[in-house]
Design a protein around this motif. Structure first.
Motif: not given
Length: 652
Positions: A156-171, A173-183
């Motif tokens: 449970g802790g691993g899943l919760l950490t993964g979900l929180i980490g995924t959301l945090a990573l998406k947040l 790396t959101r500029p990274l997505g825009r950077m990819v679109e710009q590239a």
């Protein structure tokens, strides 16, 4: 591997390592605790039972009953009473129930406990030795339950950490997505900018990419302005700001050579200019000419495109691309306005006006001769209105007749695509231009003869649909041949339904979409920039090539097109005509090629009509050419077949 997958892999690895470490520590600690508890329990139970037996009669039945009662009341593996000589007096064992914990777990974490031993007395004499062992399956069950609970907590802790980490990573790396679109946009020759993110590492990269896009955009603007300045210096009359005679005639030649051209030319002449110069002075006459040119340029006419020029000292002219009956009807109003202006500022000036329709393929000399005749007649008659010089009559004169004629032609499969080769500098076919033809009254009409009426009748969408369907069918029938270029009408570009139908047809023919070239008039793209941008995005996704035809006439706005992802531009024949004798146009075309190549566009010259033009263009950076001279060369070096309209066509 994506960052999200790498994050989950890292969390899984850390969770497994943490679980393994926690399992070892907690299991060993729990086992040690349980072993101690079992040992204490064994000792306490043995002492208590031995004390009870010591105080009871020592007959065998009573002793056995007491031991059996103790055994049945507790959870024991074995209770044994032995005499001082080692003889077993009473023994009870239980081996029936096994622990709920798996055997592998019990084997991996064995629980070893010491038996409880106490002495039973008979007065002052030792009666025997009592040995008690508590059953350990409850200890294993307790240890297994704790281990399972620990496992679930870690999962449970691993899943919760993964979900929180995924959301945090998406947040993060959101500029990274825009950077990819710009590239990707820069790779597609769309130099866009994106907001700078808060993450310091990303901010520096985005800032660098934005700086690159900004520099390229600035370069495009500066180069466009330089080319526009050069164009005005070489092509415009110094006094009035209108096209000079040479460039205006080039515009007229280009209009007469265009397959989709249709319109009229309007000329205003000050008949007694020499007398006015002597009477009012040259400066005053020049001032009046400037005002007349400004009035001519600002007069509103509902035409696709209007060019203005000064033919000589006494004549200014207006050329429309795209005939409209309302424009023709407004010419008398324009003539009246110009005559009023001339009479007010230059009393005694005799101003005459004439107009003539033109059609694709008409000779320039014939058209100008008709205009000169009409102006001469106006001078003789002293006409105060616009004199028309028309040499041809349309097939039909009413909208209803044209509508019925177009419907009949479409129902009888009277629509066909002509073919003109576009060659690269090595003489290879880049693609074929495919203007539309419509059969009426036993003859094939070019686009300029029927498309204006089709627009007035509301039938452009049906014709555009037939054109793209015919092009897709032709490409499918010839899977190894060159691509085809079709013209997208202004009406289809500006209409949401027209664009959607066009794109839907291409989606149904994805396998040949990459071989289709879509020409859009530069004036249409600049008039409808949002719609054109939407079209570019949709066609790029399908692999189609999209470009501008008749380009260069709005070179000052060229920078506006830098982020659309275009593939090519076709320079208008107005800049190509007699370019071998026009250094100004040579410099302009060379600058357009340099500018276009800097953002990855191919440049194709339209209307190449002589060997001299072709020779000069080859040294200016062009990627391809088309026009009468190119068709003749293709006929002389390739096979010639006939198109459905009965006109010569060059195959590859």
């Amino acid at each position: 591997m994506s960052l999200i997958k790498q994050l989950w892999l890292a969390i899984s690895l850390i969770t497994l390592l943490s679980l393994g470490g926690s399992f070892i520590v907690s299991t060993l600690s729990a086992r040690h605790y349980l072993q101690q508890e079992l040992a204490v329990k064994n000792m306490d139970n043995a002492t208590s039972l031995a004390l009870s037996l010591s105080q009871m009669p020592k007959d065998p039945v009573t002793v056995e009953l007491q031991i059996s009662a103790q055994f049945d009341a507790g959870h024991y593996r074995q209770i044994r009473l032995t005499s001082p000589t080692g003889e077993v007096l009473v023994e009870r064992k239980y081996d029936g129930r096994t622990a709920k914990a798996p055997h592998w777990f019990m084997a991996m974490v064995p629980i070893e406990t010491r038996a409880g031993i106490a002495q039973v007395q008979d007065g002052w004499r030792q009666f025997g030795t009592l040995q008690i062992e508590t059953h350990d399956h409850y200890a294993y069950d307790s240890l297994w339950a704790a281990t399972v609970q620990l496992l679930w907590w870690f999962l449970g802790g691993g899943l919760l950490t993964g979900l929180i980490g995924t959301l945090a990573l998406k947040l993060v790396t959101r500029p990274l997505g825009r950077m990819v679109e710009q590239a990707e946009a820069i790779g597609n020759r769309r130099f866009v900018t994106t907001p700078e993110p808060r993450t310091r590492e990303f901010r520096s990269v985005v800032r660098a990419m934005n700086s690159l896009s900004g520099r390229i955009h600035t370069m495009l603007i500066e180069e466009s302005q330089r080319l526009e300045q050069l164009r005005r210096q070489t092509q415009h009359d110094e006094l009035t700001g209108l096209f000079n005679r040479s460039q205006f005639l080039n515009q007229l030649d280009a209009a007469l050579s265009r397959d989709d051209a249709n319109g009229f030319i309007y000329v205003v002449r000050i008949s007694n200019l020499t007398g006015m110069n002597q009477l009012a002075g040259r400066a005053k006459v020049d001032e009046v000419l400037v005002h007349l040119a400004a009035a001519l340029r600002t007069f509103p006419l509902p035409a696709d495109r209007i060019e203005h020029g000064r033919l000589n000292a006494s004549e200014v002219a207006l050329l429309t691309l795209g005939e409209d009956e309302d424009s023709i009807a407004a010419l008398d109003t324009l003539t009246t306005q110009l005559r009023t202006l001339a009479a007010k500022e230059l009393p005694g000036a005799e101003l005459r006006a004439a107009a003539a329709r033109y059609a694709t393929g008409e000779a320039r000399g014939t058209l100008l001769a008709r205009l000169d005749g009409a102006l001469a007649g106006a001078e003789v008659d002293g006409a105060a209105h616009t004199v028309f010089a028309n040499a041809h009559q349309p097939l039909h004169t009413s909208v209803a007749d044209w509508r019925q004629a177009i419907v009949d032609a479409l129902e009888q499969d009277g629509l066909a695509l002509h073919r003109f080769p576009v060659l690269d500098l090595a003489g290879r076919v880049m693609h074929f231009e495919s203007p539309v033809r419509l059969r009426m009254a036993g003859r094939w009409l070019n686009a300029g003869q029927f498309l204006p009426w089709a627009a007035r009748c509301g039938q452009i969408e049906q014709i555009d649909a037939r054109v793209v369907a015919s092009a897709c069918a032709a490409l499918a029938d010839d899977p190894t041949g060159p691509g085809l270029a079709i013209n997208l009408s202004t009406e289809a570009l500006s209409s949401t339904r027209g664009r959607e139908d066009f794109i839907a047809t291409l989606k149904a023919h994805r396998h040949i979409a990459h071989r289709l070239w879509v020409d859009v008039k530069e004036s249409s793209a600049l008039r409808y920039p949002i719609e054109f941008r939407m079209l570019c995005v949709a066609l790029s996704a399908l692999g189609c090539k999209i470009g501008l035809k008749h380009a260069g006439e709005d070179v000052a706005r060229f920078a506006e097109l830098h982020d659309l992802g275009l593939d090519y531009i076709k320079i208008s024949a107005a800049f190509i005509r007699d370019i071998d004798a026009n250094p100004g146009n040579q410099a302009l075309v060379r600058g357009v090629c340099t500018l276009a190549h800097s953002i990855g566009l191919k440049v194709i010259a339209e209307g190449v009509s002589s060997h001299g033009e072709a020779s000069v263009l080859a040294d200016l950076g062009l990627d391809g050419m088309t026009g009468p001279r190119i068709v003749e060369n293709s006929r002389s070096s390739g096979d010639v077949s006939r198109d459905p309209a009965g006109q010569a066509m060059t195959s590859q």
